[in-house]
Scaffold this motif. Structure first.
Motif, PDB file in Angstrom:
ATOM      1  N   CYS A  16       0.829  -1.205   0.000  1.00 57.12           N
ATOM      2  CA  CYS A  16       0.000   0.000   0.000  1.00 57.12           C
ATOM      3  C   CYS A  16       0.867   1.260   0.000  1.00 57.12           C
ATOM      4  N   VAL A  17       1.951   1.228   0.751  1.00 57.42           N
ATOM      5  CA  VAL A  17       2.852   2.380   0.824  1.00 57.42           C
ATOM      6  C   VAL A  17       3.524   2.618  -0.521  1.00 57.42           C
ATOM      7  N   LEU A  18       3.869   1.551  -1.200  1.00 62.29           N
ATOM      8  CA  LEU A  18       4.476   1.692  -2.524  1.00 62.29           C
ATOM      9  C   LEU A  18       3.490   2.257  -3.537  1.00 62.29           C
ATOM     10  N   SER A  19       2.214   1.885  -3.411  1.00 65.03           N
ATOM     11  CA  SER A  19       1.186   2.354  -4.348  1.00 65.03           C
ATOM     12  C   SER A  19       0.735   3.783  -4.071  1.00 65.03           C
ATOM     13  N   ALA A  20       0.586   4.118  -2.810  1.00 62.31           N
ATOM     14  CA  ALA A  20       0.037   5.434  -2.450  1.00 62.31           C
ATOM     15  C   ALA A  20       0.707   5.959  -1.181  1.00 62.31           C
ATOM     16  N   PRO A  21       1.957   6.396  -1.272  1.00 62.73           N
ATOM     17  CA  PRO A  21       2.678   6.850  -0.078  1.00 62.73           C
ATOM     18  C   PRO A  21       2.106   8.109   0.570  1.00 62.73           C
ATOM     19  N   GLU A  22       1.284   8.849  -0.154  1.00 64.12           N
ATOM     20  CA  GLU A  22       0.645  10.029   0.419  1.00 64.12           C
ATOM     21  C   GLU A  22      -0.511   9.644   1.339  1.00 64.12           C
ATOM     22  N   GLU A  29       7.928  -0.065  14.276  1.00 61.80           N
ATOM     23  CA  GLU A  29       8.216  -1.251  15.071  1.00 61.80           C
ATOM     24  C   GLU A  29       7.773  -2.571  14.448  1.00 61.80           C
ATOM     25  N   ASP A  30       6.698  -2.558  13.659  1.00 63.38           N
ATOM     26  CA  ASP A  30       6.197  -3.838  13.132  1.00 63.38           C
ATOM     27  C   ASP A  30       5.697  -3.794  11.691  1.00 63.38           C
ATOM     28  N   GLY A  31       5.732  -2.639  11.051  1.00 59.60           N
ATOM     29  CA  GLY A  31       5.326  -2.536   9.652  1.00 59.60           C
ATOM     30  C   GLY A  31       3.841  -2.479   9.410  1.00 59.60           C
ATOM     31  N   ILE A  32       3.032  -2.440  10.460  1.00 62.46           N
ATOM     32  CA  ILE A  32       1.579  -2.393  10.298  1.00 62.46           C
ATOM     33  C   ILE A  32       1.173  -1.051   9.669  1.00 62.46           C
ATOM     34  N   VAL A  33       0.175  -1.110   8.803  1.00 67.78           N
ATOM     35  CA  VAL A  33      -0.271   0.064   8.050  1.00 67.78           C
ATOM     36  C   VAL A  33      -0.769   1.185   8.954  1.00 67.78           C
ATOM     37  N   LEU A  34      -0.465   2.401   8.550  1.00 66.23           N
ATOM     38  CA  LEU A  34      -0.984   3.622   9.162  1.00 66.23           C
ATOM     39  C   LEU A  34      -1.699   4.413   8.077  1.00 66.23           C
ATOM     40  N   LEU A  35      -2.858   4.915   8.373  1.00 67.60           N
ATOM     41  CA  LEU A  35      -3.622   5.712   7.418  1.00 67.60           C
ATOM     42  C   LEU A  35      -3.286   7.182   7.619  1.00 67.60           C
ATOM     43  N   LEU A  36      -2.718   7.791   6.599  1.00 62.72           N
ATOM     44  CA  LEU A  36      -2.330   9.203   6.666  1.00 62.72           C
ATOM     45  C   LEU A  36      -3.448  10.137   6.213  1.00 62.72           C
ATOM     46  N   GLU A  39      -9.480  10.638   3.562  1.00 58.76           N
ATOM     47  CA  GLU A  39     -10.265  11.190   2.463  1.00 58.76           C
ATOM     48  C   GLU A  39      -9.313  11.842   1.456  1.00 58.76           C
ATOM     49  N   PRO A  40      -8.593  11.020   0.711  1.00 59.27           N
ATOM     50  CA  PRO A  40      -7.596  11.555  -0.222  1.00 59.27           C
ATOM     51  C   PRO A  40      -8.232  12.299  -1.392  1.00 59.27           C
ATOM     52  N   PRO A  41      -7.481  13.226  -1.985  1.00 57.55           N
ATOM     53  CA  PRO A  41      -8.001  13.971  -3.136  1.00 57.55           C
ATOM     54  C   PRO A  41      -8.173  13.061  -4.349  1.00 57.55           C
TER      55      PRO A  41
END
Length: 68
Positions: A16-22, A29-36, A39-41
């Motif tokens: 997911c980070v590679l596809s949409a790093p924004e 610590e563990d690589g679990i996803v974080l939502l930044l 509601e992306p543009p």
């Protein structure tokens, strides 16, 4: 578009980070996803759909946008 993640499902693959790093990041610590950005543009919608489609754990859901 509204993005939801399920951290309990996440396996830390990072696709997911590679596809949409924004929109997505990973915990140090563990690589679990974080939502930044929940509601992306519109310019990022395709990348978010790709991230959801390639997530090996199906931890990303997208609602309120075409293609859902």
């Amino acid at each position: 578009m509204r993005v939801h993640i399920d951290q309990d499902k996440c396996c830390g693959a990072g696709s997911c980070v590679l596809s949409a790093p924004e929109v997505f990041d990973q915990r140090e610590e563990d690589g679990i996803v974080l939502l930044l950005d929940a509601e992306p543009p519109a310019a990022l919608h395709d990348a978010v759909h790709e991230a959801a489609a390639i997530c090996p754990a199906a931890a990303i859901t997208v609602e309120g946008a075409e293609g859902v």
